[in-house]
Design a protein around this motif. Structure first.
Motif, PDB file in Angstrom:
ATOM      1  N   PHE A 144      -3.029  -2.922 -17.412  1.00 17.16           N
ATOM      2  CA  PHE A 144      -1.755  -2.342 -16.989  1.00 17.16           C
ATOM      3  C   PHE A 144      -1.438  -2.796 -15.563  1.00 17.16           C
ATOM      4  CE2 PHE A 144      -3.402   0.329 -20.254  1.00 17.16           C
ATOM      5  CZ  PHE A 144      -2.379   1.074 -20.807  1.00 17.16           C
ATOM      6  N   PRO A 145      -0.482  -3.713 -15.361  1.00 20.42           N
ATOM      7  CA  PRO A 145      -0.077  -4.030 -13.989  1.00 20.42           C
ATOM      8  C   PRO A 145       0.391  -2.746 -13.304  1.00 20.42           C
ATOM      9  CG  PRO A 145       0.876  -5.591 -15.544  1.00 20.42           C
ATOM     10  CD  PRO A 145       0.295  -4.473 -16.360  1.00 20.42           C
ATOM     11  N   ARG A 146      -0.233  -2.391 -12.175  1.00 22.81           N
ATOM     12  CA  ARG A 146       0.095  -1.086 -11.599  1.00 22.81           C
ATOM     13  C   ARG A 146       0.644  -1.177 -10.179  1.00 22.81           C
ATOM     14  NH1 ARG A 146      -2.887   1.513  -7.125  1.00 22.81           N
ATOM     15  NH2 ARG A 146      -4.418  -0.056  -6.550  1.00 22.81           N
ATOM     16  N   GLN A 147       0.470  -2.307  -9.517  1.00 24.02           N
ATOM     17  CA  GLN A 147       0.965  -2.421  -8.150  1.00 24.02           C
ATOM     18  C   GLN A 147       1.079  -3.894  -7.766  1.00 24.02           C
ATOM     19  OE1 GLN A 147      -0.319   0.338  -4.881  1.00 24.02           O
ATOM     20  NE2 GLN A 147      -1.316  -1.485  -4.073  1.00 24.02           N
ATOM     21  N   ALA A 148       2.142  -4.237  -7.080  1.00 18.52           N
ATOM     22  CA  ALA A 148       2.335  -5.610  -6.620  1.00 18.52           C
ATOM     23  C   ALA A 148       2.756  -5.595  -5.155  1.00 18.52           C
ATOM     24  CB  ALA A 148       3.391  -6.314  -7.470  1.00 18.52           C
ATOM     25  N   TYR A 149       2.509  -6.705  -4.498  1.00 16.63           N
ATOM     26  CA  TYR A 149       2.868  -6.805  -3.084  1.00 16.63           C
ATOM     27  C   TYR A 149       3.329  -8.218  -2.785  1.00 16.63           C
ATOM     28  CZ  TYR A 149      -1.659  -9.114  -2.717  1.00 16.63           C
ATOM     29  OH  TYR A 149      -2.713  -9.973  -2.904  1.00 16.63           O
ATOM     30  N   ALA A 150       4.007  -8.356  -1.663  1.00 11.16           N
ATOM     31  CA  ALA A 150       4.321  -9.671  -1.107  1.00 11.16           C
ATOM     32  C   ALA A 150       3.588  -9.790   0.219  1.00 11.16           C
ATOM     33  CB  ALA A 150       5.825  -9.820  -0.900  1.00 11.16           C
ATOM     34  N   MET A 151       3.321 -10.999   0.626  1.00  5.22           N
ATOM     35  CA  MET A 151       2.654 -11.200   1.900  1.00  5.22           C
ATOM     36  C   MET A 151       3.601 -10.820   3.039  1.00  5.22           C
ATOM     37  SD  MET A 151      -0.450 -11.935   2.364  1.00  5.22           S
ATOM     38  CE  MET A 151      -0.694 -12.579   0.713  1.00  5.22           C
ATOM     39  N   GLY A 152       3.055 -10.167   4.057  1.00  7.89           N
ATOM     40  CA  GLY A 152       3.849  -9.788   5.215  1.00  7.89           C
ATOM     41  C   GLY A 152       3.108 -10.087   6.504  1.00  7.89           C
ATOM     42  N   LEU A 153       3.841 -10.051   7.601  1.00  5.34           N
ATOM     43  CA  LEU A 153       3.252 -10.196   8.939  1.00  5.34           C
ATOM     44  C   LEU A 153       3.172  -8.799   9.543  1.00  5.34           C
ATOM     45  CD1 LEU A 153       2.278 -12.068  11.268  1.00  5.34           C
ATOM     46  CD2 LEU A 153       4.651 -12.056  12.088  1.00  5.34           C
ATOM     47  N   HIS A 154       1.973  -8.326   9.747  1.00  2.13           N
ATOM     48  CA  HIS A 154       1.735  -6.982  10.270  1.00  2.13           C
ATOM     49  C   HIS A 154       1.448  -7.084  11.763  1.00  2.13           C
ATOM     50  CE1 HIS A 154       1.184  -5.685   6.013  1.00  2.13           C
ATOM     51  NE2 HIS A 154       0.857  -6.962   5.909  1.00  2.13           N
ATOM     52  N   TYR A 155       2.035  -6.180  12.532  1.00  2.00           N
ATOM     53  CA  TYR A 155       1.866  -6.303  13.980  1.00  2.00           C
ATOM     54  C   TYR A 155       1.714  -4.946  14.636  1.00  2.00           C
ATOM     55  CZ  TYR A 155       6.943  -5.330  14.250  1.00  2.00           C
ATOM     56  OH  TYR A 155       8.202  -4.768  14.148  1.00  2.00           O
ATOM     57  N   ASN A 156       1.067  -4.965  15.789  1.00  2.00           N
ATOM     58  CA  ASN A 156       0.796  -3.749  16.544  1.00  2.00           C
ATOM     59  C   ASN A 156       1.901  -3.539  17.574  1.00  2.00           C
ATOM     60  OD1 ASN A 156      -0.278  -2.043  18.758  1.00  2.00           O
ATOM     61  ND2 ASN A 156      -2.144  -2.043  17.512  1.00  2.00           N
ATOM     62  N   ARG A 157       2.741  -2.535  17.340  1.00  2.00           N
ATOM     63  CA  ARG A 157       3.871  -2.275  18.219  1.00  2.00           C
ATOM     64  C   ARG A 157       3.423  -1.913  19.636  1.00  2.00           C
ATOM     65  NH1 ARG A 157       8.812  -1.185  15.822  1.00  2.00           N
ATOM     66  NH2 ARG A 157       9.296   0.290  17.505  1.00  2.00           N
ATOM     67  N   THR A 158       2.316  -1.200  19.746  1.00  2.00           N
ATOM     68  CA  THR A 158       1.826  -0.798  21.066  1.00  2.00           C
ATOM     69  C   THR A 158       1.410  -2.011  21.888  1.00  2.00           C
ATOM     70  OG1 THR A 158       1.084   1.334  20.196  1.00  2.00           O
ATOM     71  CG2 THR A 158       0.120   0.603  22.278  1.00  2.00           C
TER      72      THR A 158
END
Length: 452
Positions: A144-158
Motif C-alpha cells: 500500500f503506497p502510504r506516503q510520498a515526498y519530493a526533495m527539498g532544501l531544508h535550512y536553519n532560520r536561526t
C-alpha cells in the motif's frame, strides 16, 4: 502503546529474538485475539509520539476487538534491512522505500495484497506512477503506497539570522546556496551546508543533486534492462559543487561521515545551515531529534538545465511469512492506520486530532499518494489541527507544483547508492580526488551490477 512487550529492532542484536518473534507469526494469543506486530517509530522517538500511538492503538482495538496490536520500534536502513529480513526479525507490518519494493516483490519477500486492495475499493485511487512501484509484471499488487515526498532544501532560520541572511528569502540557485553557506560558516562557525555520505544515503543525495541539475544516473531501456549513466554532466557538477564548498570555501564543517539519522541530529542541534532530503522530514526532526520548530525552514531544491526534483516515499507491506488470519488483520490495520486518513474525512480528522493532542506534527508537506485534489481536500479537513509552521515552509509549498517530479532509479537502486557513497566521501576527504576517474569507475561497477 504496550511498552512491556515492545520489541526493538536493532541490526544483528535482533537475532536473539528470532525464536520468540517467529512464534507470533501464527497470529494467535492466549486471549484468542490475533496478535499483530506493527512498525512504529525509530529508536529514540520522544514519549509524546508513543502517547499518540497508544491512543491510536486503543481506537483501533476498540473498533477491532479481535486484533491485539503490538508496537515494534523500526527504522529502515539499507545495510541492516537484509539482515533483519533474512533473520525473521521484522514486524508483521512494516514500511519499505519505493526503491526497495520492486526487488523485494520479485524475490517473493512481500505479501500479495491485490485482492484485499480491490475489495477495499481504492485500487484506482492511487497515483498510477506510485502504484507501479509495488505492482509486478502480471498486475499483482504487493503493498500500500502510504506516503510520498519530493526533495527539498531544508535550512536553519536561526543560523540564517545570525549570519545576517533573510530566512524568508532562502537561496533559489546552487550558486546562492554556495554563497549563503560560506556566509553562515564564516559568521557562525557552523557548517553552512552539508550532504549525507554513508549507508547508501550518499548515493541517494548525489542522485537527487544530479536530477536537480538535469542529469540522470540510469536509463531504463524499457525491456527490463538498465544502462548506467553515472558519468554525466549533472553528477559531475554536483561533485564539483561539493568540492568547491569543501576545499575552497571551508563551509561544510568537519564531519564527513553522515547518514540520514546523524545529519538530522546535527541539523536539529543547530550545527548545519542547509541540507537536502525529503520534504517530509520535519515530522522526524521534531519527534525523533528534538528540533526547535522556530529554527526550521523549507524551500524547493534549486533546479537547472531542465532538471527536476527526485521523489520517493514508502510502502506499507505485510511480511510474506504470516498466516491468513494475521494477513487479514494486517490489511485491516494498514487500511485504518495509513489509508483512511487519506480517503475519509472522519478518519482524517480523528488522526489529526489524536496527533495534535499529543503534540505530534500535523500538516508536514508531502506529495499526494492519490491525487492533488484529494491531498488538498485532506488539508481542508484537518486545518483546525495543523500545527507545523507552514508559513516557514511557504517557498516549498508554493514552489513544488512548478517542479517536475522524477522517480528514483529502478535498477539495483540501493546497491548503486551504496556504490556511490565512497565517491562522495572521496571528494570531501581528498583535495586531489579525480572526479572524472571516480565517476568512470562507478559507472563501470554500476553497469556490472545492472548486468547481473
Amino acid at each position: 502503546m504496550k511498552s512491556p512487550r515492545k520489541v526493538v529492532i536493532a541490526g544483528i542484536a535482533a537475532f536473539a529474538m528470532v525464536g520468540a518473534l517467529a512464534a507470533c507469526s501464527s497470529g494467535g494469543s492466549e486471549s484468542g485475539k490475533t496478535e499483530l506486530r506493527v512498525a512504529t517509530f525509530p529508536p529514540g522517538a520522544d514519549a509524546a509520539a508513543y502517547e499518540a500511538f497508544d491512543a491510536q492503538e486503543k481506537q483501533f482495538e476498540k473498533a477491532n476487538p479481535d486484533i491485539d496490536i503490538i508496537g515494534v520500534e523500526y527504522e529502515w536502513e539499507g545495510p541492516t534491512f537484509a539482515v533483519q529480513l533474512a533473520g525473521g526479525s521484522l514486524p508483521d507490518v512494516f514500511t519499505v522505500p519505493f526503491t526497495d519494493s520492486k526487488t523485494l516483490l520479485e524475490n517473493g519477500q512481500l505479501m500479495d495484497v491485490t485482492d484485499e486492495i480491490e475489495e477495499l475499493g481504492y485500487t484506482d485511487s492511487f497515483n498510477p506512477v506510485i502504484l507501479d512501484g509495488v505492482t509486478d509484471s502480471e498486475g499483482r499488487i504487493f503493498g500500500f503506497p502510504r506516503q510520498a515526498y519530493a526533495m527539498g532544501l531544508h535550512y536553519n532560520r536561526t543560523l540564517f539570522e545570525e549570519a545576517g541572511l533573510d530566512p524568508d528569502s532562502p537561496p533559489t540557485t546552487w550558486d546562492e546556496v554556495r554563497e549563503d553557506a560560506k556566509v553562515i560558516a564564516d559568521k557562525t562557525g557552523k557548517a553552512g551546508y552539508m550532504q549525507m555520505t554513508q549507508n547508501n544515503t550518499g548515493g541517494w543525495q548525489l542522485t537527487a543533486a544530479t536530477v536537480a541539475r538535469g542529469g540522470s544516473t540510469q536509463t531504463d531501456n524499457g525491456d527490463g534492462t538498465y544502462t548506467s549513466t553515472i558519468a554525466n554532466d549533472g553528477t559531475k557538477a554536483s561533485l564539483e559543487f561539493l568540492k568547491e564548498l569543501r576545499w575552497e570555501d571551508d563551509s561544510l564543517g568537519s564531519n564527513f561521515l553522515l547518514d540520514w539519522g546523524s545529519i538530522n541530529q546535527e541539523f536539529a542541534a543547530g550545527n548545519i545551515g542547509m541540507y537536502t532530503t525529503g520534504s517530509d522530514i520535519y515530522t522526524a526532526l521534531v519527534r525523533d531529534f528534538s528540533l526547535n520548530p522556530d529554527d526550521y525552514g523549507l524551500t524547493v531544491i534549486p533546479i537547472e538545465n531542465d532538471g527536476g526534483t527526485l521523489g520517493g516515499g514508502d510502502i506499507a507491506v505485510v511480511s510474506p511469512t504470516v498466516d491468513e488470519q494475521t494477513k487479514a488483520a494486517a490489511v485491516t490495520w494498514i487500511d485504518w492506520f495509513y489509508m483512511q486518513k487519506l480517503l475519509n474525512e472522519d478518519a482524517a480528522v480523528l488522526d489529526a486530532k489524536t496527533l495534535a493532542e499529543s503534540d505530534q506534527a500535523v500538516g508536514t508537506p508531502l506529495l499526494p499518494v492519490l491525487n492533488r485534489e484529494a491531498y488538498e481536500q485532506s488539508l481542508v479537513w484537518i486545518e483546525p489541527y495543523i500545527n507545523v509552521p507552514r508559513d516557514q515552509m511557504t517557498p516549498f509549498i508554493e514552489g513544488i507544483w512548478e517542479q517536475t517530479p522524477v522517480g528514483e532509479p529502478k535498477g539495483k537502486t540501493q546497491e548503486i547508492y551504496a556504490l556511490l557513497d565512497p565517491v562522495v566521501q572521496a571528494v570531501l576527504t581528498d583535495q586531489n580526488a579525480d572526479i572524472d576517474a571516480l565517476l568512470a569507475q562507478a559507472d563501470e561497477e554500476a553497469q556490472a551490477l545492472l548486468d547481473e
